[in-house]
Structure formats: C-alpha cells, structure tokens
Design a protein around this motif. Structure first.
Motif, PDB file in Angstrom:
ATOM      1  N   VAL A  83      20.635  25.479  -7.017  1.00  0.00           N
ATOM      2  CA  VAL A  83      19.212  25.528  -7.349  1.00  0.00           C
ATOM      3  C   VAL A  83      19.014  25.558  -8.862  1.00  0.00           C
ATOM      4  CG1 VAL A  83      17.053  26.818  -7.083  1.00  0.00           C
ATOM      5  CG2 VAL A  83      18.600  26.585  -5.136  1.00  0.00           C
ATOM      6  N   ASP A  84      19.908  26.240  -9.591  1.00  0.00           N
ATOM      7  CA  ASP A  84      19.852  26.220 -11.054  1.00  0.00           C
ATOM      8  C   ASP A  84      19.947  24.780 -11.571  1.00  0.00           C
ATOM      9  OD1 ASP A  84      19.686  28.974 -11.201  1.00  0.00           O
ATOM     10  OD2 ASP A  84      21.835  29.262 -11.596  1.00  0.00           O
ATOM     11  N   HIS A  85      20.851  24.001 -10.985  1.00  0.00           N
ATOM     12  CA  HIS A  85      21.001  22.604 -11.404  1.00  0.00           C
ATOM     13  C   HIS A  85      19.734  21.815 -11.080  1.00  0.00           C
ATOM     14  CE1 HIS A  85      23.533  19.032 -12.372  1.00  0.00           C
ATOM     15  NE2 HIS A  85      22.626  18.434 -11.622  1.00  0.00           N
ATOM     16  N   LEU A  86      19.148  22.080  -9.925  1.00  0.00           N
ATOM     17  CA  LEU A  86      17.890  21.422  -9.563  1.00  0.00           C
ATOM     18  C   LEU A  86      16.800  21.745 -10.580  1.00  0.00           C
ATOM     19  CD1 LEU A  86      15.925  19.937  -7.689  1.00  0.00           C
ATOM     20  CD2 LEU A  86      15.846  22.001  -6.263  1.00  0.00           C
ATOM     21  N   GLU A  87      16.720  22.996 -11.006  1.00  0.00           N
ATOM     22  CA  GLU A  87      15.702  23.370 -11.992  1.00  0.00           C
ATOM     23  C   GLU A  87      15.950  22.664 -13.320  1.00  0.00           C
ATOM     24  OE1 GLU A  87      13.364  27.334 -13.593  1.00  0.00           O
ATOM     25  OE2 GLU A  87      15.296  27.567 -12.568  1.00  0.00           O
ATOM     26  N   ARG A  88      17.204  22.570 -13.742  1.00  0.00           N
ATOM     27  CA  ARG A  88      17.513  21.837 -14.977  1.00  0.00           C
ATOM     28  C   ARG A  88      17.120  20.368 -14.849  1.00  0.00           C
ATOM     29  NH1 ARG A  88      22.220  25.047 -14.703  1.00  0.00           N
ATOM     30  NH2 ARG A  88      23.438  23.312 -13.858  1.00  0.00           N
ATOM     31  N   THR A  89      17.297  19.828 -13.670  1.00  0.00           N
ATOM     32  CA  THR A  89      16.923  18.432 -13.432  1.00  0.00           C
ATOM     33  C   THR A  89      15.418  18.240 -13.587  1.00  0.00           C
ATOM     34  OG1 THR A  89      18.794  18.137 -11.921  1.00  0.00           O
ATOM     35  CG2 THR A  89      16.968  16.580 -11.720  1.00  0.00           C
ATOM     36  N   ILE A  90      14.626  19.155 -13.040  1.00  0.00           N
ATOM     37  CA  ILE A  90      13.172  19.074 -13.165  1.00  0.00           C
ATOM     38  C   ILE A  90      12.760  19.198 -14.633  1.00  0.00           C
ATOM     39  CG2 ILE A  90      10.991  20.202 -12.563  1.00  0.00           C
ATOM     40  CD1 ILE A  90      12.337  21.029  -9.904  1.00  0.00           C
ATOM     41  N   ASP A  91      13.400  20.119 -15.362  1.00  0.00           N
ATOM     42  CA  ASP A  91      13.115  20.283 -16.795  1.00  0.00           C
ATOM     43  C   ASP A  91      13.435  19.006 -17.561  1.00  0.00           C
ATOM     44  OD1 ASP A  91      12.318  22.917 -16.427  1.00  0.00           O
ATOM     45  OD2 ASP A  91      14.274  23.751 -16.966  1.00  0.00           O
ATOM     46  N   GLU A  92      14.574  18.404 -17.244  1.00  0.00           N
ATOM     47  CA  GLU A  92      14.991  17.213 -17.974  1.00  0.00           C
ATOM     48  C   GLU A  92      14.081  16.032 -17.673  1.00  0.00           C
ATOM     49  OE1 GLU A  92      17.152  14.621 -20.478  1.00  0.00           O
ATOM     50  OE2 GLU A  92      16.750  16.776 -20.408  1.00  0.00           O
TER      51      GLU A  92
ATOM     52  N   ARG B  47       0.796  -1.225   0.000  1.00  0.00           N
ATOM     53  CA  ARG B  47       0.000   0.000   0.000  1.00  0.00           C
ATOM     54  C   ARG B  47       0.827   1.272   0.000  1.00  0.00           C
ATOM     55  NH1 ARG B  47      -0.889   3.230   3.984  1.00  0.00           N
ATOM     56  NH2 ARG B  47      -0.037   1.755   5.495  1.00  0.00           N
ATOM     57  N   VAL B  48       1.909   1.320   0.771  1.00  0.00           N
ATOM     58  CA  VAL B  48       2.618   2.586   0.990  1.00  0.00           C
ATOM     59  C   VAL B  48       3.203   3.127  -0.306  1.00  0.00           C
ATOM     60  CG1 VAL B  48       3.197   2.228   3.414  1.00  0.00           C
ATOM     61  CG2 VAL B  48       4.716   1.320   1.642  1.00  0.00           C
ATOM     62  N   ARG B  49       3.210   4.454  -0.418  1.00  0.00           N
ATOM     63  CA  ARG B  49       3.950   5.091  -1.487  1.00  0.00           C
ATOM     64  C   ARG B  49       5.426   5.105  -1.095  1.00  0.00           C
ATOM     65  NH1 ARG B  49       1.479   6.945  -5.468  1.00  0.00           N
ATOM     66  NH2 ARG B  49       3.117   8.418  -6.050  1.00  0.00           N
ATOM     67  N   LEU B  50       6.291   5.275  -2.094  1.00  0.00           N
ATOM     68  CA  LEU B  50       7.727   5.097  -1.903  1.00  0.00           C
ATOM     69  C   LEU B  50       8.448   6.329  -2.416  1.00  0.00           C
ATOM     70  CD1 LEU B  50       7.518   1.491  -3.245  1.00  0.00           C
ATOM     71  CD2 LEU B  50       7.863   2.110  -0.844  1.00  0.00           C
ATOM     72  N   GLY B  51       9.160   7.008  -1.507  1.00  0.00           N
ATOM     73  CA  GLY B  51       9.701   8.307  -1.856  1.00  0.00           C
ATOM     74  C   GLY B  51      11.184   8.464  -1.588  1.00  0.00           C
ATOM     75  N   THR B  52      11.745   9.504  -2.181  1.00  0.00           N
ATOM     76  CA  THR B  52      13.104   9.939  -1.876  1.00  0.00           C
ATOM     77  C   THR B  52      12.995  11.245  -1.088  1.00  0.00           C
ATOM     78  OG1 THR B  52      13.248  11.110  -4.002  1.00  0.00           O
ATOM     79  CG2 THR B  52      14.100   8.874  -3.909  1.00  0.00           C
ATOM     80  N   PHE B  53      13.728  11.352   0.008  1.00  0.00           N
ATOM     81  CA  PHE B  53      13.612  12.540   0.859  1.00  0.00           C
ATOM     82  C   PHE B  53      14.999  12.961   1.343  1.00  0.00           C
ATOM     83  CE2 PHE B  53      12.408  15.334   4.239  1.00  0.00           C
ATOM     84  CZ  PHE B  53      11.143  15.773   3.910  1.00  0.00           C
ATOM     85  N   VAL B  54      15.695  13.735   0.534  1.00  0.00           N
ATOM     86  CA  VAL B  54      15.444  14.023  -0.859  1.00  0.00           C
ATOM     87  C   VAL B  54      16.710  13.726  -1.640  1.00  0.00           C
ATOM     88  CG1 VAL B  54      13.662  15.777  -0.519  1.00  0.00           C
ATOM     89  CG2 VAL B  54      16.077  16.469  -0.514  1.00  0.00           C
ATOM     90  N   ILE B  55      16.537  13.509  -2.974  1.00  0.00           N
ATOM     91  CA  ILE B  55      17.695  13.319  -3.847  1.00  0.00           C
ATOM     92  C   ILE B  55      18.506  14.615  -3.909  1.00  0.00           C
ATOM     93  CG2 ILE B  55      18.382  13.000  -6.261  1.00  0.00           C
ATOM     94  CD1 ILE B  55      17.543  10.420  -4.947  1.00  0.00           C
ATOM     95  N   ASN B  56      19.809  14.471  -3.767  1.00  0.00           N
ATOM     96  CA  ASN B  56      20.730  15.600  -3.892  1.00  0.00           C
ATOM     97  C   ASN B  56      20.976  15.836  -5.380  1.00  0.00           C
ATOM     98  OD1 ASN B  56      22.853  17.403  -3.839  1.00  0.00           O
ATOM     99  ND2 ASN B  56      24.065  16.265  -2.348  1.00  0.00           N
ATOM    100  N   ALA B  57      20.154  16.663  -5.997  1.00  0.00           N
ATOM    101  CA  ALA B  57      20.171  16.808  -7.460  1.00  0.00           C
ATOM    102  C   ALA B  57      21.551  17.161  -8.028  1.00  0.00           C
ATOM    103  CB  ALA B  57      19.121  17.833  -7.895  1.00  0.00           C
ATOM    104  N   PRO B  58      22.344  18.055  -7.407  1.00  0.00           N
ATOM    105  CA  PRO B  58      23.646  18.389  -8.000  1.00  0.00           C
ATOM    106  C   PRO B  58      24.635  17.224  -8.064  1.00  0.00           C
ATOM    107  CG  PRO B  58      22.943  20.135  -6.532  1.00  0.00           C
ATOM    108  CD  PRO B  58      21.996  18.991  -6.313  1.00  0.00           C
ATOM    109  N   PHE B  59      24.334  16.112  -7.398  1.00  0.00           N
ATOM    110  CA  PHE B  59      25.177  14.922  -7.514  1.00  0.00           C
ATOM    111  C   PHE B  59      25.021  14.235  -8.869  1.00  0.00           C
ATOM    112  CE2 PHE B  59      26.280  13.094  -3.034  1.00  0.00           C
ATOM    113  CZ  PHE B  59      27.018  14.226  -2.765  1.00  0.00           C
ATOM    114  N   PHE B  60      23.950  14.550  -9.609  1.00  0.00           N
ATOM    115  CA  PHE B  60      23.559  13.722 -10.745  1.00  0.00           C
ATOM    116  C   PHE B  60      23.545  14.483 -12.068  1.00  0.00           C
ATOM    117  CE2 PHE B  60      21.693  11.737  -7.048  1.00  0.00           C
ATOM    118  CZ  PHE B  60      21.855  10.377  -7.264  1.00  0.00           C
TER     119      PHE B  60
END
Length: 278
Positions: free
Chosen positions: A109-118, A49-62
């Motif tokens: 934060v710029d890198h995080l935004e690019r990650t969301i766009d991608e 049943r449970v949803r499965l999440g990341t809290f939180v991914i370090n976006a600039p690592f990727f």
C-alpha cells in the motif's frame, strides 16, 4: 471487466459492450494477459462513448514514474476517456513469476501511495506531456483498512472488492454485514469528500429457477456455504433480470453502490439487466 485477447475478438467485445449500454470497458492487469494500456488505446479506436478503465493496475509491479508516463500517454491517445484503477496486488504467484518481492500488505500500500503521488507530480510537471484530463479519474480498490483509508483520502471512486483475505492468505467472500462495516469505515474516513462507490460482482446468473442455480453454486463452494447463505451475499446475483435489477437497486440503497463491475463471464447477463436500470 473484459480480458483482451486477439485483435478481432477484443474489438468485437468492446463494440458489443458499447451496444449493450455499458458505460465503462475495463481491463484487468494479470500476467498471462495482454498489457492493459495498448488494449485501451485499441478500444478507444473502435468505440465512441464508453470510458476506458483499468480494473485494476497492480501498482507494485511498476516503477511509479514509468507507470505515470504510460497513464498520461493512454489518456492522450484515448482522448480523455481513461479511468485509472489502481490496487496493491494480491497474488503472490504473480510476484514470484515476475521476480518481484511479495512484500507485506502495508508495504504494498505504501508503494501504491507513492504511485499516486508520482502521477500527480508527473501531470503537474509542465515539461511532461499533458493529459487531456486533469486530474485523471482515479479508482482505488481493496478491502483492508490501509488501502480503503488511502482510497477515501485520494480516489475519485472507491472500489469495494467484496473479497478479503484471512491472515493465512486464504480468501473469503464478504457478507452483507462485512460490506456494511467496510462502507461505514470508508464513510468515516472521507472527511467530507464526495466520491463514488464501486463494487465488483462476483457472479451473476440469469435464470427462472433461482433455487436450482443457488444449489449449483453451493456445490462449487464445496459445502462451505449453503444455498441460502449464497443467496444473501451482496456480490452474488441470481434470478430473473427483473430480480437482479431489484437487488442492484437494494444494494444502491443499502451500501451506496452507484457503479458496478462484472467479470467477463457475466458480461451478457448484466447486458440484459442494464435496460431495466436506465
């Protein structure tokens, strides 16, 4: 939020979380821990049943494209139970250990935004594997203006960290007044969007002697805060299960928090409170 360990221990934690009534099992993203995505795939195999999440991914690592591939694959293999949490990273020591530059907050934060766009581009690309969910629910968490602005514009869930950083990099715990201001900032940036508000609880202690417990926590603060000041913090919950349930309701009324996360150390404590909130 639970840290994956060995297979059996991780399986037991996930099953226990579901049995206690948790709605989400989330994993952190830090060096020295098992990678989040295989942990969530295993969690999906042993829960229903449970949803499965990341809290939180370090976006600039990727690399954003490679991260998008892992996200889509994980949503497929969890049969649409993934909840993607993203952040901009905050521990310089981890960037140093990974051999990555620890750039200024705005650049991260710029890198995080690019990650969301991608991720959006990757999901929309018909030549790529398609996730079960479109879009995959997105949580963006932080405390600064730039990241909360981005969360207000792009996320389904805005995560209020409850902790900020001074200009010299030292952390501080947000007061109720600090959170009032942060919540008001996000509400002003939403532009009519309907999102959910999440908060990370820093500590939860169930006890019949609230005063003594607050004194103990004050000692851990090294005198920087009094027991009375700690008792007023909106991310510190101390008292009986009934008192904590009342505080959670009060936070929902004041800040709009309908989604709360706890650290693994407070896993069982929240498990005792959940039945009082159903």
């Amino acid at each position: 939020m639970i840290a994956p360990s060995g297979r059996k221990a991780w399986v037991d934690k996930c099953r226990r979380a579901e049995d206690l009534g948790f709605d989400v099992v989330a994993v952190p993203d830090h060096l020295g821990m098992v990678s989040p995505f295989p942990s969530l795939v295993l969690a999906a195999e042993v829960t229903e049943r449970v949803r499965l999440g990341t809290f939180v991914i370090n976006a600039p690592f990727f690399n954003p494209t490679l991260l998008a591939r892992d996200v889509v694959g994980t949503d497929l293999f969890t049969e649409g139970r993934l909840e993607l949490g993203l952040g901009a990273g905050y521990l310089k020591a981890e960037f140093d250990k990974a051999g990555l530059p620890f750039e200024a907050p705005g650049r991260r934060v710029d890198h995080l935004e690019r990650t969301i766009d991608e991720l959006a581009r990757f999901v929309a690309d018909e030549t790529e594997p398609n996730p079960v969910q479109d879009p995959i629910p997105l949580l963006v968490a932080g405390n600064g203006n730039r990241i909360l602005q981005l969360a207000a514009e792009r996320a389904d869930i805005v995560g209020f960290a409850g902790v900020g950083f001074h200009r010299d990099g030292t952390p501080f715990v947000c007061s109720a007044e600090d959170l009032d201001e942060r919540v008001a900032y996000v509400r002003g940036a939403l532009g009519g969007r309907d999102v959910e508000f999440n908060t990370l609880i820093q500590s939860m202690r169930i006890t019949d002697d609230r005063a003594a417990a607050l004194d103990e926590i004050a000692e851990l603060f090294g005198g920087l805060k009094t027991a009375e000041e700690i008792g007023a913090l909106p991310t510190f919950f101390v008292g009986t299960a009934e008192q904590i349930a009342d505080q959670l309701r009060a936070n929902r009324e004041r800040f709009g928090f309908t989604y709360v996360s706890v650290l693994e150390s407070d896993f069982d404590a929240l498990g005792q409170v959940i039945p009082l909130l159903r």
